[in-house]
Design a protein around this motif. Structure first.
Motif, PDB file in Angstrom:
ATOM      1  N   ALA A 236       0.918  -1.538  -0.221  1.00 41.18           N
ATOM      2  CA  ALA A 236      -0.590  -0.245   0.023  1.00 41.18           C
ATOM      3  C   ALA A 236       1.181   1.323   0.046  1.00 41.18           C
ATOM      4  O   ALA A 236       2.180   0.913   0.165  1.00 41.18           O
ATOM      5  CB  ALA A 236      -0.709   0.380   1.437  1.00 41.18           C
ATOM      6  N   ILE A 237       0.481   2.333  -0.453  1.00 41.73           N
ATOM      7  CA  ILE A 237       1.137   3.853  -0.538  1.00 41.73           C
ATOM      8  C   ILE A 237      -0.144   4.826  -0.241  1.00 41.73           C
ATOM      9  O   ILE A 237      -1.216   4.544  -0.909  1.00 41.73           O
ATOM     10  CB  ILE A 237       1.682   4.313  -2.166  1.00 41.73           C
ATOM     11  CG1 ILE A 237       2.796   4.980  -1.650  1.00 41.73           C
ATOM     12  CG2 ILE A 237       1.067   3.623  -3.217  1.00 41.73           C
ATOM     13  CD1 ILE A 237       3.682   5.921  -2.578  1.00 41.73           C
ATOM     14  N   PHE A 258       3.206  -5.725   9.695  1.00 37.36           N
ATOM     15  CA  PHE A 258       3.500  -5.104   8.230  1.00 37.36           C
ATOM     16  C   PHE A 258       5.046  -4.787   7.717  1.00 37.36           C
ATOM     17  O   PHE A 258       5.885  -4.691   9.431  1.00 37.36           O
ATOM     18  CB  PHE A 258       3.146  -3.512   8.153  1.00 37.36           C
ATOM     19  CG  PHE A 258       1.575  -3.166   8.058  1.00 37.36           C
ATOM     20  CD1 PHE A 258       1.244  -3.888   6.523  1.00 37.36           C
ATOM     21  CD2 PHE A 258       0.962  -3.438   8.735  1.00 37.36           C
ATOM     22  CE1 PHE A 258      -0.537  -3.864   6.306  1.00 37.36           C
ATOM     23  CE2 PHE A 258      -0.716  -2.896   8.881  1.00 37.36           C
ATOM     24  CZ  PHE A 258      -1.331  -3.071   7.408  1.00 37.36           C
ATOM     25  N   ASP A 259       5.947  -5.498   7.029  1.00 37.54           N
ATOM     26  CA  ASP A 259       7.576  -4.765   7.241  1.00 37.54           C
ATOM     27  C   ASP A 259       7.424  -3.507   5.496  1.00 37.54           C
ATOM     28  O   ASP A 259       6.240  -3.057   5.126  1.00 37.54           O
ATOM     29  CB  ASP A 259       8.371  -6.089   6.831  1.00 37.54           C
ATOM     30  CG  ASP A 259       7.505  -6.768   5.643  1.00 37.54           C
ATOM     31  OD1 ASP A 259       7.353  -6.138   4.601  1.00 37.54           O
ATOM     32  OD2 ASP A 259       7.873  -7.886   5.857  1.00 37.54           O
ATOM     33  N   GLU A 260       8.130  -3.567   5.497  1.00 37.09           N
ATOM     34  CA  GLU A 260       9.029  -2.890   4.672  1.00 37.09           C
ATOM     35  C   GLU A 260       8.612  -1.112   4.424  1.00 37.09           C
ATOM     36  O   GLU A 260       7.470  -1.530   3.155  1.00 37.09           O
ATOM     37  CB  GLU A 260       8.652  -3.501   3.474  1.00 37.09           C
ATOM     38  CG  GLU A 260       9.889  -4.716   3.006  1.00 37.09           C
ATOM     39  CD  GLU A 260       9.684  -4.710   1.204  1.00 37.09           C
ATOM     40  OE1 GLU A 260       9.529  -4.042   0.411  1.00 37.09           O
ATOM     41  OE2 GLU A 260      10.304  -6.141   1.136  1.00 37.09           O
ATOM     42  N   ILE A 261       8.233  -0.287   5.641  1.00 35.97           N
ATOM     43  CA  ILE A 261       7.499   0.635   6.139  1.00 35.97           C
ATOM     44  C   ILE A 261       8.568   1.861   5.979  1.00 35.97           C
ATOM     45  O   ILE A 261       9.548   2.139   6.303  1.00 35.97           O
ATOM     46  CB  ILE A 261       6.928   0.558   7.428  1.00 35.97           C
ATOM     47  CG1 ILE A 261       6.482  -0.487   8.368  1.00 35.97           C
ATOM     48  CG2 ILE A 261       6.002   1.998   7.623  1.00 35.97           C
ATOM     49  CD1 ILE A 261       6.432  -0.710   9.471  1.00 35.97           C
ATOM     50  N   ASP A 262       8.073   2.696   4.596  1.00 35.39           N
ATOM     51  CA  ASP A 262       8.911   3.418   4.233  1.00 35.39           C
ATOM     52  C   ASP A 262       8.557   4.998   4.074  1.00 35.39           C
ATOM     53  O   ASP A 262       7.174   4.960   3.812  1.00 35.39           O
ATOM     54  CB  ASP A 262       9.930   3.179   2.685  1.00 35.39           C
ATOM     55  CG  ASP A 262      10.770   1.255   2.535  1.00 35.39           C
ATOM     56  OD1 ASP A 262      11.091   1.534   3.773  1.00 35.39           O
ATOM     57  OD2 ASP A 262      10.368   1.044   2.284  1.00 35.39           O
ATOM     58  N   VAL A 263       9.194   5.845   4.191  1.00 34.32           N
ATOM     59  CA  VAL A 263       8.789   7.139   4.223  1.00 34.32           C
ATOM     60  C   VAL A 263       9.353   7.788   2.555  1.00 34.32           C
ATOM     61  O   VAL A 263      10.310   7.203   2.386  1.00 34.32           O
ATOM     62  CB  VAL A 263       9.251   7.978   5.146  1.00 34.32           C
ATOM     63  CG1 VAL A 263       8.671   9.671   4.662  1.00 34.32           C
ATOM     64  CG2 VAL A 263       8.727   7.527   6.162  1.00 34.32           C
ATOM     65  N   LEU A 264       8.581   7.746   1.320  1.00 36.44           N
ATOM     66  CA  LEU A 264       9.134   8.792   0.153  1.00 36.44           C
ATOM     67  C   LEU A 264       8.355  10.182   0.024  1.00 36.44           C
ATOM     68  O   LEU A 264       8.158  11.033   0.048  1.00 36.44           O
ATOM     69  CB  LEU A 264       8.190   8.169  -0.683  1.00 36.44           C
ATOM     70  CG  LEU A 264       8.394   6.311  -0.760  1.00 36.44           C
ATOM     71  CD1 LEU A 264       7.367   5.475  -1.707  1.00 36.44           C
ATOM     72  CD2 LEU A 264      10.146   5.737  -0.541  1.00 36.44           C
ATOM     73  N   ALA A 265       9.915  10.358  -0.761  1.00 36.38           N
ATOM     74  CA  ALA A 265      10.119  12.011  -1.222  1.00 36.38           C
ATOM     75  C   ALA A 265       8.490  12.313  -2.517  1.00 36.38           C
ATOM     76  O   ALA A 265       9.088  11.148  -3.435  1.00 36.38           O
ATOM     77  CB  ALA A 265      11.379  13.183  -0.433  1.00 36.38           C
ATOM     78  N   ASP A 266       8.673  13.653  -2.082  1.00 38.55           N
ATOM     79  CA  ASP A 266       8.306  14.201  -3.661  1.00 38.55           C
ATOM     80  C   ASP A 266       9.012  14.672  -4.520  1.00 38.55           C
ATOM     81  O   ASP A 266      10.551  14.776  -3.994  1.00 38.55           O
ATOM     82  CB  ASP A 266       6.832  14.775  -2.830  1.00 38.55           C
ATOM     83  CG  ASP A 266       6.962  16.156  -2.277  1.00 38.55           C
ATOM     84  OD1 ASP A 266       8.324  16.779  -2.979  1.00 38.55           O
ATOM     85  OD2 ASP A 266       6.350  17.149  -2.304  1.00 38.55           O
ATOM     86  N   VAL A 274       3.677   7.271   2.431  1.00 36.11           N
ATOM     87  CA  VAL A 274       4.536   6.384   3.189  1.00 36.11           C
ATOM     88  C   VAL A 274       4.326   4.999   2.809  1.00 36.11           C
ATOM     89  O   VAL A 274       2.883   4.967   2.124  1.00 36.11           O
ATOM     90  CB  VAL A 274       3.786   6.531   4.767  1.00 36.11           C
ATOM     91  CG1 VAL A 274       4.197   5.153   5.679  1.00 36.11           C
ATOM     92  CG2 VAL A 274       4.004   7.530   5.341  1.00 36.11           C
ATOM     93  N   SER A 275       4.501   4.434   2.311  1.00 32.31           N
ATOM     94  CA  SER A 275       4.904   3.163   1.624  1.00 32.31           C
ATOM     95  C   SER A 275       4.681   1.860   2.180  1.00 32.31           C
ATOM     96  O   SER A 275       5.706   1.814   3.516  1.00 32.31           O
ATOM     97  CB  SER A 275       5.581   3.063   0.582  1.00 32.31           C
ATOM     98  OG  SER A 275       6.317   2.295   0.520  1.00 32.31           O
ATOM     99  N   VAL A 276       4.104   0.644   2.752  1.00 30.71           N
ATOM    100  CA  VAL A 276       3.884  -1.004   3.610  1.00 30.71           C
ATOM    101  C   VAL A 276       4.095  -1.827   2.441  1.00 30.71           C
ATOM    102  O   VAL A 276       3.220  -2.427   1.770  1.00 30.71           O
ATOM    103  CB  VAL A 276       3.143  -0.924   4.859  1.00 30.71           C
ATOM    104  CG1 VAL A 276       3.311   0.786   5.430  1.00 30.71           C
ATOM    105  CG2 VAL A 276       1.515  -0.782   4.501  1.00 30.71           C
ATOM    106  N   ARG A 277       3.821  -2.969   2.773  1.00 29.66           N
ATOM    107  CA  ARG A 277       4.002  -4.491   2.314  1.00 29.66           C
ATOM    108  C   ARG A 277       3.324  -5.083   3.599  1.00 29.66           C
ATOM    109  O   ARG A 277       4.154  -5.113   4.839  1.00 29.66           O
ATOM    110  CB  ARG A 277       5.587  -4.946   2.520  1.00 29.66           C
ATOM    111  CG  ARG A 277       5.656  -6.272   1.419  1.00 29.66           C
ATOM    112  CD  ARG A 277       6.138  -6.956   0.946  1.00 29.66           C
ATOM    113  NE  ARG A 277       6.640  -7.586   2.065  1.00 29.66           N
ATOM    114  CZ  ARG A 277       7.792  -8.758   1.905  1.00 29.66           C
ATOM    115  NH1 ARG A 277       7.722  -9.101   0.660  1.00 29.66           N
ATOM    116  NH2 ARG A 277       8.590  -9.328   3.133  1.00 29.66           N
TER     117      ARG A 277
END
Length: 282
Positions: A236-237, A258-266, A274-277
């Motif tokens: 999900a994002i 959940f894993d691979e919890i990442d904060v992504l920039a514009d 925020v993306s998660v798996r």
């Protein structure tokens, strides 16, 4: 009769006086879209007279633009990735940074996978992904019936196999699971709303902009319900405001699973996604 160059100069001054930062760009777009010419052609015919009916139409829309009505609503179209979309005041105007959410989906969806677009509005994300990934089954939902009417017209306009449903987040999707969920939900706070640019505050639908609890209520609801609607290993994002990114990331940690919890920039290097798996059970 006034020439194209003279009319353009007049519009640039009018828009600048109204506080529009993109005065020159908006003037060029308004003239070229209504005249049916390209920007280079506008400068090639700078000394030619503007037909009277065209001048009247341009001036009419220019007055509305000077009152800060968005150019996209005046022209009835907005551009998103490679799509030309219909937009009306029933939907938000697609933002450039949201293209990054669509690109994430295109990259991470498995072959023949499925996607849910939460808060689809004009259908921009769902239709852009459908154009790039025709192998994917896409469902797009929105709580607004007026927004869904625009989205369905855009499906006819742009093509693409997308199922549009009226739903309050996951409410009309019991038992359905997806390989990827993309969510661009309201995240503006009630306190921020009065300070928004007039184009946004006066013309775009507040329902699609603001949410209670510091703009976080709908995002949190979707996050808490997410696990019941993702396939094993699904992703999900979420698009959100930069101050909300750490809050959502922390919520996913607390929820667990959940894993691979990442904060992504514009594009401006601000934390925008925020993306998660969902973890695969061993």
């Amino acid at each position: 009769m006034i020439t194209y160059s003279e009319l353009r100069r007049e519009l640039v001054g009018m828009f600048a006086d109204a506080g529009i930062a993109s005065a020159a760009v908006d003037s060029d777009l308004l003239i070229t879209e209504l005249a049916g010419i390209s920007r280079p052609e506008l400068f090639l015919c700078a000394g030619e007279p503007v037909p009277a009916e065209l001048e009247r139409h341009i001036r009419e829309l220019a007055r509305r633009r000077a009152n800060r009505e968005p150019l996209q609503y005046l022209l009835g179209v907005a551009y998103f990735m490679d799509l030309e979309l219909e937009v009306t005041p029933a939907v938000l105007i697609p933002r450039p940074e949201t293209e990054l959410l669509a690109e994430y989906a295109v990259k991470h969806l498995p072959e023949g996978g499925s996607m849910l677009d939460l808060g689809t509005g004009s259908g921009a994300i769902a239709l852009a992904v459908a154009a790039e990934r025709p192998d994917v089954r896409i469902t797009a939902v929105d709580v607004s019936s007026d927004a869904l009417e625009v989205a369905r017209r855009n499906r006819v306009r742009c093509g693409g196999e997308v199922r549009f449903l009226q739903s309050d987040l996951f409410s009309e999707l019991p038992g359905e699971r997806f390989d990827l969920v993309g969510a661009n939900l309201p995240y503006v706070t009630q306190e921020e709303y009065p300070a928004l640019e007039p184009e946004v505050r006066l013309f775009e639908p507040q329902l699609a902009l603001t949410a209670p609890d510091g703009g976080f209520r709908l995002i949190e609801r979707a996050a808490r319900e997410l696990a019941d609607h993702l396939n094993p290993g699904g992703r999900a994002i979420f698009e959100l405001s930069p101050p909300q990114a750490p809050r959502l990331a922390e919520l996913f940690v607390k929820l667990g699973g959940f894993d691979e919890i990442d904060v992504l920039a514009d594009y401006t290097r601000r934390d925008r996604f925020v993306s998660v798996r969902i973890a695969i059970q061993q």
